[in-house]
Design a protein around this motif. Structure first.
Motif, PDB file in Angstrom:
ATOM      1  N   GLU A 248      46.573  43.168  34.923  1.00 50.75           N
ATOM      2  CA  GLU A 248      46.622  41.709  34.885  1.00 50.75           C
ATOM      3  C   GLU A 248      45.342  41.129  34.308  1.00 50.75           C
ATOM      4  OE1 GLU A 248      47.553  37.944  37.907  1.00 50.75           O
ATOM      5  OE2 GLU A 248      47.756  40.012  38.626  1.00 50.75           O
ATOM      6  N   VAL A 249      44.202  41.700  34.689  1.00 52.75           N
ATOM      7  CA  VAL A 249      42.926  41.241  34.156  1.00 52.75           C
ATOM      8  C   VAL A 249      42.878  41.428  32.648  1.00 52.75           C
ATOM      9  CG1 VAL A 249      40.435  41.684  34.115  1.00 52.75           C
ATOM     10  CG2 VAL A 249      41.654  41.624  36.297  1.00 52.75           C
ATOM     11  N   ILE A 250      43.330  42.583  32.177  1.00 53.94           N
ATOM     12  CA  ILE A 250      43.304  42.862  30.740  1.00 53.94           C
ATOM     13  C   ILE A 250      44.209  41.898  29.985  1.00 53.94           C
ATOM     14  CG2 ILE A 250      43.943  44.575  28.995  1.00 53.94           C
ATOM     15  CD1 ILE A 250      43.023  46.726  31.031  1.00 53.94           C
ATOM     16  N   GLU A 251      45.357  41.593  30.534  1.00 51.96           N
ATOM     17  CA  GLU A 251      46.263  40.633  29.892  1.00 51.96           C
ATOM     18  C   GLU A 251      45.629  39.255  29.775  1.00 51.96           C
ATOM     19  OE1 GLU A 251      49.246  40.968  28.320  1.00 51.96           O
ATOM     20  OE2 GLU A 251      48.694  43.098  28.509  1.00 51.96           O
ATOM     21  N   ILE A 252      44.937  38.832  30.818  1.00 55.61           N
ATOM     22  CA  ILE A 252      44.253  37.538  30.770  1.00 55.61           C
ATOM     23  C   ILE A 252      43.164  37.553  29.712  1.00 55.61           C
ATOM     24  CG2 ILE A 252      42.768  35.955  32.069  1.00 55.61           C
ATOM     25  CD1 ILE A 252      44.328  36.794  34.591  1.00 55.61           C
ATOM     26  N   GLU A 253      42.425  38.657  29.630  1.00 56.07           N
ATOM     27  CA  GLU A 253      41.363  38.764  28.629  1.00 56.07           C
ATOM     28  C   GLU A 253      41.902  38.735  27.205  1.00 56.07           C
ATOM     29  OE1 GLU A 253      37.797  41.251  29.184  1.00 56.07           O
ATOM     30  OE2 GLU A 253      38.900  42.172  30.833  1.00 56.07           O
ATOM     31  N   ARG A 254      43.113  39.219  27.022  1.00 58.22           N
ATOM     32  CA  ARG A 254      43.688  39.328  25.672  1.00 58.22           C
ATOM     33  C   ARG A 254      44.329  38.040  25.170  1.00 58.22           C
ATOM     34  NH1 ARG A 254      46.670  45.255  26.275  1.00 58.22           N
ATOM     35  NH2 ARG A 254      44.805  46.520  25.869  1.00 58.22           N
ATOM     36  N   LYS A 255      44.381  37.017  25.988  1.00 56.59           N
ATOM     37  CA  LYS A 255      45.036  35.791  25.548  1.00 56.59           C
ATOM     38  C   LYS A 255      44.262  35.176  24.384  1.00 56.59           C
ATOM     39  CE  LYS A 255      42.794  32.334  28.467  1.00 56.59           C
ATOM     40  NZ  LYS A 255      42.996  31.291  29.472  1.00 56.59           N
ATOM     41  N   PRO A 256      44.949  34.446  23.496  1.00 60.23           N
ATOM     42  CA  PRO A 256      44.256  33.830  22.348  1.00 60.23           C
ATOM     43  C   PRO A 256      43.067  32.993  22.794  1.00 60.23           C
ATOM     44  CG  PRO A 256      46.637  33.612  22.109  1.00 60.23           C
ATOM     45  CD  PRO A 256      46.395  34.175  23.487  1.00 60.23           C
ATOM     46  N   GLY A 257      41.943  33.234  22.175  1.00 57.70           N
ATOM     47  CA  GLY A 257      40.737  32.505  22.524  1.00 57.70           C
ATOM     48  C   GLY A 257      39.917  33.146  23.619  1.00 57.70           C
ATOM     49  N   GLY A 258      40.455  34.206  24.196  1.00 57.51           N
ATOM     50  CA  GLY A 258      39.722  34.905  25.233  1.00 57.51           C
ATOM     51  C   GLY A 258      39.800  34.215  26.580  1.00 57.51           C
ATOM     52  N   ALA A 259      39.025  34.693  27.502  1.00 56.47           N
ATOM     53  CA  ALA A 259      39.062  34.172  28.869  1.00 56.47           C
ATOM     54  C   ALA A 259      37.656  33.986  29.412  1.00 56.47           C
ATOM     55  CB  ALA A 259      39.841  35.127  29.769  1.00 56.47           C
ATOM     56  N   GLU A 260      37.518  33.087  30.336  1.00 55.81           N
ATOM     57  CA  GLU A 260      36.274  32.915  31.072  1.00 55.81           C
ATOM     58  C   GLU A 260      36.329  33.780  32.336  1.00 55.81           C
ATOM     59  OE1 GLU A 260      33.695  31.116  30.071  1.00 55.81           O
ATOM     60  OE2 GLU A 260      34.764  30.462  28.262  1.00 55.81           O
ATOM     61  N   PHE A 261      35.169  34.151  32.829  1.00 56.49           N
ATOM     62  CA  PHE A 261      35.148  34.985  34.039  1.00 56.49           C
ATOM     63  C   PHE A 261      35.834  34.283  35.208  1.00 56.49           C
ATOM     64  CE2 PHE A 261      33.165  36.400  38.030  1.00 56.49           C
ATOM     65  CZ  PHE A 261      33.547  37.737  37.991  1.00 56.49           C
ATOM     66  N   SER A 262      35.727  32.979  35.251  1.00 57.50           N
ATOM     67  CA  SER A 262      36.330  32.239  36.361  1.00 57.50           C
ATOM     68  C   SER A 262      37.841  32.453  36.443  1.00 57.50           C
ATOM     69  CB  SER A 262      36.029  30.749  36.216  1.00 57.50           C
ATOM     70  OG  SER A 262      36.535  30.246  34.984  1.00 57.50           O
ATOM     71  N   GLU A 263      38.462  32.798  35.304  1.00 63.38           N
ATOM     72  CA  GLU A 263      39.908  32.986  35.288  1.00 63.38           C
ATOM     73  C   GLU A 263      40.325  34.308  35.942  1.00 63.38           C
ATOM     74  OE1 GLU A 263      41.902  31.700  31.490  1.00 63.38           O
ATOM     75  OE2 GLU A 263      39.813  31.555  30.826  1.00 63.38           O
ATOM     76  N   VAL A 264      39.433  35.285  35.959  1.00 64.79           N
ATOM     77  CA  VAL A 264      39.768  36.579  36.556  1.00 64.79           C
ATOM     78  C   VAL A 264      39.040  36.814  37.874  1.00 64.79           C
ATOM     79  CG1 VAL A 264      40.274  37.609  34.312  1.00 64.79           C
ATOM     80  CG2 VAL A 264      37.965  37.828  35.261  1.00 64.79           C
ATOM     81  N   ALA A 265      38.081  35.942  38.188  1.00 67.42           N
ATOM     82  CA  ALA A 265      37.254  36.151  39.380  1.00 67.42           C
ATOM     83  C   ALA A 265      38.056  36.388  40.659  1.00 67.42           C
ATOM     84  CB  ALA A 265      36.287  34.981  39.559  1.00 67.42           C
ATOM     85  N   PRO A 266      39.118  35.613  40.913  1.00 70.96           N
ATOM     86  CA  PRO A 266      39.867  35.871  42.159  1.00 70.96           C
ATOM     87  C   PRO A 266      40.501  37.259  42.205  1.00 70.96           C
ATOM     88  CG  PRO A 266      40.410  33.705  41.258  1.00 70.96           C
ATOM     89  CD  PRO A 266      39.641  34.435  40.201  1.00 70.96           C
ATOM     90  N   LEU A 267      40.818  37.816  41.042  1.00 72.52           N
ATOM     91  CA  LEU A 267      41.453  39.133  40.994  1.00 72.52           C
ATOM     92  C   LEU A 267      40.459  40.262  41.235  1.00 72.52           C
ATOM     93  CD1 LEU A 267      43.698  38.614  37.822  1.00 72.52           C
ATOM     94  CD2 LEU A 267      44.488  38.720  40.196  1.00 72.52           C
ATOM     95  N   VAL A 268      39.201  40.049  40.860  1.00 74.13           N
ATOM     96  CA  VAL A 268      38.233  41.155  40.850  1.00 74.13           C
ATOM     97  C   VAL A 268      37.176  41.014  41.934  1.00 74.13           C
ATOM     98  CG1 VAL A 268      38.580  41.473  38.375  1.00 74.13           C
ATOM     99  CG2 VAL A 268      36.708  40.012  39.164  1.00 74.13           C
TER     100      VAL A 268
END
Length: 331
Positions: A248-268
């Motif tokens: 799930e984290v990798i999918e979020i990172e791969r979205k167009p434009g990339g991702a901010e850490f805040s978007e994956v923080a709850p997962l990790v």
């Protein structure tokens, strides 16, 4: 017979095997078991919630072994940094003889430990960082290849390249980390110039490791392809076990434009990772694991594991490798 190296002589252990620092895992139970088996057990300072808790854990470990053991202090960026200096003070006050440091800007901590007569092993993922740590006064380095669990750096260079480079570039001894878990690996590390090996993931799969057996079984059943690299787009790559959360984290990172850490923080979050070890649900959070999982096939005691690794290394060196050297005249 034993394998005597600069590591064994300098830190006073029987076998050239170090149990690296591991968050939530490097407790007195595991560290003492590794030390009693003849290796160097390591307590993880930041597994303890406060410096005083670390003091108590050091004292508890001393009731479980009379062999040398060390403490890991990992220095990482954080919104609210831990009181690193206070943890360091406890390490000095409690008379610890070996410290494994890792992470950013270790200079002031290395100086503090050296002034107290502590032997410092600093973990690096590149030759340029190793040269800096050498200049800052580290006594020994732990060279981490791309195969390792946790943070392998951003250069993607394997141990097979890093170790011989280190042998040529460094003036101080080093040990090999990342991708080690059996005797042939130890023999290979020694051949490439290392004075021993640093193992994390392999020690997770021991009876004394303080984690749920479901997690150990997940690693036993894994292949070398069952790890993932997350945070690549954030330039803070981390190798973790390939599970639902990592995907799930990798999918979020791969979205167009990339991702901010805040978007994956709850997962990790570290709290979720800790619960993985406590409750045994391998998909509850992320947890670190190296590619060595592909070679892990059992859950022995630390004593059985260390003895087996050393025997395999001796058999490889004295048997298979020595048998390849023949008198040319007899060909």
């Amino acid at each position: 017979m034993v394998l005597q190296t600069k590591l064994t002589k300098l830190v006073g252990i029987k076998h050239p095997i170090v149990q690296g620092g591991m968050q939530w895992v490097g407790t007195a139970e595991l560290a003492s078991a590794v030390s009693n088996a003849g290796g160097l057990g390591i307590l993880t300072a930041l597994t303890q919630p406060t410096p005083e808790h670390l003091r108590n854990e050091i004292r508890r470990c001393r009731t479980m072994t009379n062999k040398p053991f060390g403490v890991n202090l990992t220095l990482l960026p954080a919104m609210t940094p831990p009181p690193y200096a206070e943890y360091g003070d406890v390490i000095v006050q409690e008379g610890i003889k070996v410290v494994e440091t890792a992470g950013n800007n270790p200079g002031e901590h290395i100086r503090k430990f050296k002034e107290a007569g502590i032997f410092v092993i600093h973990k690096c993922t590149s030759i340029r960082h190793a040269l800096t740590a050498q200049r800052l006064g580290a006594d020994m380095l732990s060279i981490d290849g791309f195969e390792c669990a946790g943070h392998p750096g951003e250069d993607d260079v394997t141990g097979l390249i890093l170790l011989p480079l280190a042998a040529k570039a460094l003036k101080i001894p080093f040990i090999a980390s990342g991708g080690f878990g059996d005797g042939t690996g130890l023999a290979a590390a020694l051949a490439l110039g290392a004075e021993g090996v640093n193992m994390g993931t392999r020690f997770l799969c021991t009876q004394e490791a303080p984690i749920h057996n479901n997690i150990k079984e997940s690693m036993v059943n894994a292949t070398e392809r069952d790890t993932s690299l997350i945070f690549r787009t954030l330039h803070n790559s981390a190798r973790v076990f390939r599970n639902k959360v990592a995907k799930e984290v990798i999918e979020i990172e791969r979205k167009p434009g990339g991702a901010e850490f805040s978007e994956v923080a709850p997962l990790v979050s570290g709290a979720r990772g800790k619960l993985v070890y406590e409750n045994g649900d391998p998909d509850h959070g992320i947890w670190t694991a190296g590619q060595i999982v592909g070679l892990i096939k059992d859950i022995p005691t630390c004593e059985v594991l260390v003895k087996r690794i050393v025997q395999e290394a001796e058999d490889t060196i004295r048997g298979r490798l020595a048998g390849m050297v023949v008198n040319e005249a007899k060909l």
